[in-house]
Design a protein around this motif. Structure first.
Motif, short mmCIF file in Angstrom:
data_model
loop_
_atom_site.label_atom_id
_atom_site.label_comp_id
_atom_site.label_asym_id
_atom_site.label_seq_id
_atom_site.Cartn_x
_atom_site.Cartn_y
_atom_site.Cartn_z
N UNK A 17 0.80 -1.22 0.00
CA UNK A 17 0.00 0.00 0.00
C UNK A 17 0.84 1.27 0.00
N UNK A 18 2.01 1.24 0.65
CA UNK A 18 2.86 2.42 0.77
C UNK A 18 4.03 2.36 -0.20
N UNK B 251 -10.16 4.43 -2.86
CA UNK B 251 -9.17 4.93 -3.82
C UNK B 251 -7.99 3.97 -3.95
N UNK B 252 -7.56 3.40 -2.82
CA UNK B 252 -6.44 2.46 -2.85
C UNK B 252 -6.84 1.15 -3.54
N UNK B 253 -7.98 0.59 -3.14
CA UNK B 253 -8.39 -0.72 -3.68
C UNK B 253 -8.71 -0.66 -5.16
N UNK B 254 -9.21 0.50 -5.62
CA UNK B 254 -9.58 0.64 -7.03
C UNK B 254 -8.46 1.24 -7.86
N UNK B 255 -7.30 1.43 -7.22
CA UNK B 255 -6.09 1.91 -7.89
C UNK B 255 -6.30 3.24 -8.61
N UNK B 256 -6.94 4.15 -7.89
CA UNK B 256 -7.20 5.48 -8.44
C UNK B 256 -6.16 6.49 -7.94
N UNK B 257 -6.28 7.72 -8.43
CA UNK B 257 -5.40 8.80 -7.99
C UNK B 257 -6.17 9.70 -7.02
N UNK B 258 -5.52 10.10 -5.94
CA UNK B 258 -6.19 10.93 -4.96
C UNK B 258 -5.24 11.88 -4.26
N UNK B 259 -5.74 13.08 -4.01
CA UNK B 259 -5.00 14.08 -3.23
C UNK B 259 -5.46 13.98 -1.78
N UNK B 260 -4.53 13.87 -0.86
CA UNK B 260 -4.87 13.65 0.54
C UNK B 260 -5.17 14.95 1.28
N UNK B 261 -6.26 14.93 2.04
CA UNK B 261 -6.62 16.04 2.93
C UNK B 261 -5.74 15.98 4.17
N UNK B 262 -6.00 16.88 5.12
CA UNK B 262 -5.27 16.85 6.39
C UNK B 262 -5.41 15.48 7.04
N UNK B 263 -6.65 14.97 7.13
CA UNK B 263 -6.89 13.68 7.80
C UNK B 263 -6.13 12.55 7.12
N UNK B 264 -6.27 12.44 5.81
CA UNK B 264 -5.62 11.34 5.09
C UNK B 264 -4.10 11.49 5.09
N UNK B 265 -3.61 12.72 5.05
CA UNK B 265 -2.16 12.93 5.11
C UNK B 265 -1.62 12.52 6.46
N UNK B 266 -2.36 12.81 7.53
CA UNK B 266 -1.95 12.37 8.86
C UNK B 266 -1.84 10.85 8.93
N UNK C 242 -3.42 3.85 -6.78
CA UNK C 242 -3.73 3.06 -5.60
C UNK C 242 -2.62 2.96 -4.57
N UNK C 243 -1.45 3.54 -4.84
CA UNK C 243 -0.34 3.52 -3.89
C UNK C 243 -0.30 4.83 -3.10
N UNK C 244 -0.17 4.71 -1.77
CA UNK C 244 0.01 5.91 -0.95
C UNK C 244 1.48 6.27 -1.03
N UNK C 245 1.77 7.33 -1.77
CA UNK C 245 3.15 7.72 -2.01
C UNK C 245 3.60 8.70 -0.93
N UNK D 54 8.18 15.47 2.52
CA UNK D 54 7.51 14.26 2.05
C UNK D 54 6.06 14.62 1.71
N UNK D 55 5.84 15.07 0.48
CA UNK D 55 4.48 15.34 0.03
C UNK D 55 3.77 14.01 -0.18
N UNK D 56 2.57 13.89 0.38
CA UNK D 56 1.85 12.61 0.37
C UNK D 56 0.65 12.69 -0.59
N UNK D 57 0.51 11.67 -1.41
CA UNK D 57 -0.62 11.59 -2.34
C UNK D 57 -0.79 10.15 -2.78
N UNK D 58 -1.88 9.87 -3.48
CA UNK D 58 -2.17 8.51 -3.93
C UNK D 58 -2.13 8.47 -5.45
#
Length: 304
Positions: free
Chosen positions: A4-5, A95-110, A64-67, A57-61
């Motif tokens: 996942x990461x 977003x992870x399971x369907x292998x999509x692209x996503x920008x992480x909010x404060x919560x998801x970035x945490x 489906x990978x949390x980069x 470390x900018x975090x995004x998906x």
């Protein structure tokens, strides 16, 4: 977790060596600012963190990978693409399971930061209880994430468009410390003051890092808010901004804009109403938060 990461080599090496790393969100790139200012700001923020001796470390998906840490080309992709989802805690599994692209909010970035072992996260403004939240129950997942995820969030307070009083009450109920960094007054994103106080004031990276260490050493899980006001030269007038926000909120209500679409709409309206001044302030406060966050991360790494 490796399925996942995906850690950027620079970030992975820094974490292995115990060097300071600062997490950054990607929603501010994809949904918080227009192109190309968003990408330029992201690059400049990363440069500021490096100048202070820390690793960004900018975090995004992506697919489906949390980069954890993005390349320059990936920053460009997040800033210019139109099909990047806005991802909070509830959206991560989809977003992870369907292998999509996503920008992480404060919560998801945490969440991503904690999974990677990063303790300090820099953003612009915190989400919170929306105005009329007692009716709509529109409360950002940022607040509940702070209650359970052990990451310190350096921000310019809560966004001015929110009900700041109720936001602070919610954080108090959840046991989240609200630290005023060189301020006694909780900042309100575009403005340096909100009229509400903070739980405590700290004036140096050393003091702040010591508090982080004490909290987590005591087994007190959950995050902290490090409220760092926008520099005085870049702050907007409080009364003017309040009038602008009321006008934008009224328009959002008339258009039936709700939920996670509210914040991007209001930020866009602020830019329009202020003829671009709010965007200048937004960029300035993010850069200032990056400076302070990197200094705190550096001191916290030394203490650990």
């Amino acid at each position: 977790m490796k399925s996942y990461l995906e850690l950027h080599p620079e970030v992975e090496q820094a974490l292995q060596e115990g060097r300071p790393v600062v997490a950054l969100e990607s929603t501010i790139i994809s949904h918080g600012m227009p192109y190309p200012e968003n990408v330029q700001t992201a690059r400049e923020v990363e440069a500021i963190i490096r100048e202070q001796g820390a690793v960004p470390a900018t975090i995004g998906i992506m697919n489906g990978k949390i980069k954890i840490g993005l390349s320059d080309e990936e920053l460009e992709a997040f800033g210019s693409s139109k099909d990047v989802m806005k991802v909070s805690r509830r959206d991560l599994p989809y977003v992870v399971s369907q292998q999509k692209n996503g920008a992480t909010t404060v919560a998801a970035t945490m969440i991503g930061a904690q999974l990677a072992g990063i303790s300090v996260f820099v953003t612009g403004g915190l989400g919170g209880v929306h105005r009329e939240g007692e009716v709509t129950m529109d409360i950002s997942a940022d607040l509940t994430e702070l209650a359970q995820t052990s990451v310190a969030v350096v921000c310019a307070g809560a966004k001015s468009i929110l009900d700041i009083g109720r936001t602070l009450e919610y954080l108090e109920t959840q046991g989240v410390p609200v630290i005023g960094y060189r301020t006694d007054d909780f900042p309100a994103f575009y403005t340096r003051k909100s009229g509400y106080g903070v739980d405590c004031r700290l004036d140096s990276p050393e003091e702040t890092a010591a508090l982080l260490k004490a909290k987590w050493d005591l087994g007190l899980a959950g995050g902290l808010v490090i409220a760092n006001p926008v520099p005085e030269a870049d702050a907007l007038d409080e009364q003017e901004m309040e009038a602008n926000i009321e006008r934008a909120l009224s328009e959002a209500k008339q258009l039936g804009i709700k939920g996670k679409d509210v914040t991007p709409f209001l930020l866009g309206k602020m830019k329009e109403i202020t003829q671009g001044r709010s965007l200048v302030t937004n960029i300035a406060l993010v850069k200032h938060n990056a400076l302070v966050g990197a200094q705190i991360a550096k001191e916290y790494a030394r203490l650990k």
